[in-house]
Scaffold this active site. Structure first.
Site, PDB file in Angstrom:
ATOM      1  N   CYS A  97      28.160 -62.411  66.755  1.00  0.00           N
ATOM      2  CA  CYS A  97      28.002 -61.643  65.522  1.00  0.00           C
ATOM      3  C   CYS A  97      29.331 -61.302  64.849  1.00  0.00           C
ATOM      4  CB  CYS A  97      27.193 -60.383  65.797  1.00  0.00           C
ATOM      5  SG  CYS A  97      25.561 -60.773  66.470  1.00  0.00           S
TER       6      CYS A  97
ATOM      7  N   HIS B   9      30.700 -52.366  61.229  1.00  0.00           N
ATOM      8  CA  HIS B   9      29.796 -53.339  61.848  1.00  0.00           C
ATOM      9  C   HIS B   9      28.385 -52.764  61.845  1.00  0.00           C
ATOM     10  CE1 HIS B   9      28.530 -56.709  64.181  1.00  0.00           C
ATOM     11  NE2 HIS B   9      28.138 -55.961  65.194  1.00  0.00           N
TER      12      HIS B   9
ATOM     13  N   HIS C   2      20.903 -57.593  60.054  1.00  0.00           N
ATOM     14  CA  HIS C   2      22.028 -58.098  60.833  1.00  0.00           C
ATOM     15  C   HIS C   2      22.006 -59.626  60.765  1.00  0.00           C
ATOM     16  CE1 HIS C   2      25.095 -58.785  63.586  1.00  0.00           C
ATOM     17  NE2 HIS C   2      24.738 -58.013  64.602  1.00  0.00           N
TER      18      HIS C   2
END
Lengths: 388, 306
Positions: free
Chosen positions: A146, A280, A317
């Site tokens: 990620c 994040h 996400h």
């Protein structure tokens, strides 16, 4: 070494296609996930911030979905930069993706693999993008989960900074993958309602699909071909690795603090000069709390009233694309001088002592930072500066 | 200017006497060719995918040879760049079948995190407290050589003081096309900034290019080879497949290159580099390319002291 500027942007996500749509979507602050259309996704939370079907280009090309999204974003960015889609001598391409074209293999496992005398790699996204752009320089695919999109931006900038490329296109791209969704489901890391970073009621993350691309050029190269728009200067990057646990962040956040501090130092900036942070912020309980505390450790008093723009609350996400998505959002924030209001998610977690403005606020500082973290402990922070 | 690296540790983990079958596939190694318990220890590796066991074993050997991480060095000084194309391809296939036939609840929670292809590097970083720059690269065929180029650039920009560079692959799921081209094994190198290395160090420098479809191969290959080998007189090892690009590159090197058949992934080119670092008597060029258009050329200079 020469300065590196962002001169072109492209994006595809659940909000649709194009930078204007993306910026308007950020201003509107409304979205919601939808059930996945995969009948074989036997999971407890089958939600996804999916790219609308009308924004999925060229589904008959044989490419995987991640490649489709990456090509669409990269072509937008190159056009936005005023570069032609012909042979670009020395142009480099760096793609960040966690799963590559996993969906294509997942489809083949059910429908049968094509007859071929060679193995068909799952991570050829960058190769296809380069072919479409006529790039002839280095073509690199980084799969730091990620954090991959943020890493791709930094690696592309390094190619320009060292003179190995005059122009580099950084892309973060991720499409739906049944395997990825199932593994997050098994790990209990999915929120059954929506992606709610820093919310008191957050239960995990929700995946999104998308691709984001940035054209990066040296100042000298951009000077040679006006009227290239200089959206922002990519001023600094900080890399670190927790070396702690496969999935959990290091509890004291030492390494994510180090990444933020290193990025500021490379940018030649101080925390007081920051105008915004795109965190994040995934919606997982430990991640958001650890990042909130690390922001205070890294930025000191500036953290108290520094506006955060929590992008994943809007688009989910997007995995390996997330860092590049955050880079495009941060670039637009720097360029427009405005931090859009955050998606309203109910009561904020009192343990996440960060400021998430619910209405737009001006950017009070030359620099904007973004963070991207990953399974495996990979961390990266980037700092963008308002172009002179 | 493309940066290079100096090398102070080299390790290869591969089946002994890797062979090719008459139809051009790799003969499957014996199932017991690698005993992870003997290499890594009795506990803690049961759920680690095979490719990462190979990588951990190669890293252990290379780090021991080089004496890294040094006891007085900060964990943040070390970096890690790993190339792989298929480290979790078989794991993904197994997981996918499990979910389709049953549900995500049937997945092992111990194995589930390894769906992410960077977890092997993460495990390696954790075992050796390597907390600096970390990248897992997956570019078809060239990711192993690319790892050297990426590490060299990061070292030159002082994002780390030393790097563990590696590549790893494991056998593919049998349902995949050309699963017979599977690779099994790993390579690990301990790398340092070229400029900071002592005289006599083994060195390697990698040049990367992309060849758009249907573009002429000759001029680009010649330019990259010239960048690696200005006089054009060094021996060449070409790790190529039977794709149009691989065939075209072979045709450009008549009589000059020793051609080694490529496997499915990115391991063989870095295996060749590692073997040359250990055994070669003179500088050698290693060329490889993916059918997708990615081209990598490495100049390998073994230590004159070996």
């Amino acid at each position: 070494m020469d300065d590196v500027y962002v001169t072109g942007l492209g994006v595809v996500c659940c909000l649709g296609t194009g930078v204007d749509r993306f910026w308007r979507g950020m201003a509107a602050a409304r979205s919601s996930p939808v059930p996945t259309t995969d009948p074989y996704a036997h999971v407890t939370v089958p939600l996804l911030y999916a790219v609308p079907s009308k924004d999925r280009p060229g589904a008959d090309s044989g490419w995987g979905s991640t490649t489709h999204l990456a090509v669409a974003a990269a072509e937008q960015a190159v056009a936005d930069a005023g570069l032609s889609l012909t042979a670009q001598d020395g142009m480099a391409v760096v793609v960040g993706t966690g799963m590559g074209d996993a969906d294509r293999h997942e489809t083949w496992r059910l429908a049968g693999f094509p007859q071929d005398d060679r193995w068909i790699p799952g991570f050829a996204v960058g190769s296809t993008v380069a072919g479409r752009l006529g790039a002839t320089g280095a073509v690199i695919t980084v799969s730091n989960a990620c954090a991959a999109g943020g890493c791709a931006v930094s690696m592309a900038a390094d190619l320009v900074r060292t003179g190995e490329a005059t122009v580099a296109v950084a892309v973060g791209a991720e499409a739906y993958s049944r395997v990825a969704l199932a593994c997050f489901d098994r790990l209990g890391a999915l929120d059954p309602r929506e992606c709610r970073p820093f919310s008191r009621d957050r239960r995990g993350t929700v995946f999104g699909e998308g691709a984001a691309a940035l054209v990066l050029e040296s100042a000298a190269q951009a000077d040679r071909r006006p009227p290239a728009t200089r959206y922002a200067r990519l001023a600094g990057a900080g890399w670190s690795c927790d070396a702690y646990h496969p999935t959990a962040p290091e509890p004291d956040g030492t390494q994510i603090v180090r990444a933020m501090v290193a990025a500021l130092a490379e940018a030649g900036a101080t925390a007081d000069q920051l105008g915004c942070l795109v965190p994040h912020g995934t919606g997982t309980e430990l991640n958001d709390r650890t990042e909130s505390e690390a922001v205070h450790t890294a930025l000191g008093a500036r953290a108290v009233d520094l506006p955060l723009y929590s992008l994943k609350a809007l688009i989910g996400h997007t995995g390996g694309a997330a860092g590049a998505m955050a880079a495009v959002a941060a670039t637009l924030i720097v360029h427009h001088g405005t931090v859009p209001g955050n998606v309203p998610l109910g009561e904020q977690d009192p343990d996440c002592k960060v400021w998430l403005p619910m209405a737009a606020v001006p950017v009070a500082g030359r620099y904007t930072m973004l963070n991207a973290y990953a399974f495996g402990g990979n961390n990266i922070s980037l700092v963008l500066e308002r172009a002179a | 200017m493309t940066a290079g690296v100096a090398i102070s540790g080299v390790a290869l983990v591969r089946p002994a006497g890797a062979r090719w079958t008459a139809d051009g596939h790799r003969a499957s190694p014996p199932p017991d060719w690698f005993d992870y318990r003997r290499e890594l220890g009795q506990r803690g590796y049961k759920y680690v995918p095979e490719a990462y066991r190979y990588l951990l074993a190669a890293a252990r050997r290379a780090l021991a040879e080089a004496g890294y991480p040094q006891p007085d060095a900060a964990p943040e000084d070390g970096g890690l760049v790993v190339g792989t194309n298929s480290a979790v391809a078989r794991l993904h296939a197994d997981m996918d079948r499990t979910v389709v036939a049953g549900s995500a609840a049937d997945l092992s929670p111990a194995t589930a995190p390894y769906f992410s292809i960077n977890l092997g590097g993460g495990r390696l970083a954790t075992e050796y407290a390597i907390k600096g720059y970390h990248a897992t690269l997956t570019t078809p065929r060239v990711a192993g050589l690319e790892a050297i180029a990426v590490a060299a650039r990061a070292l030159a920009l002082e994002r780390a003081r030393w790097m563990l560079v590696g590549a790893t692959e494991e056998r593919l799921d049998g349902a995949e096309p050309a699963a017979g081209l599977s690779e099994s094994g790993a390579v690990a190198l301990v790398a340092h900034a070229d400029a900071a290395a002592p005289p006599g160090s083994a060195r390697c420098r990698v040049h990367l290019r992309y060849l758009p479809p249907d573009s002429p191969v000759g001029p680009v290959l010649a330019a990259v080879l010239a960048a690696a080998d200005a006089h054009g007189d060094l021996p060449v090892v070409a790790v190529l497949d039977g794709s149009p690009l691989g065939t075209a590159i072979a045709a450009e090197l008549p009589g000059r290159a020793r051609v080694v058949p490529a496997g499915a992934g990115c391991l063989e080119p870095l295996m060749q580099v590692a073997a040359l670092l250990v055994d070669a008597a003179e500088p050698t060029v290693v060329v490889t390319a993916a059918a997708e258009g990615n081209l990598a050329v490495a100049l390998v200079c073994p230590s004159p002291d070996q």
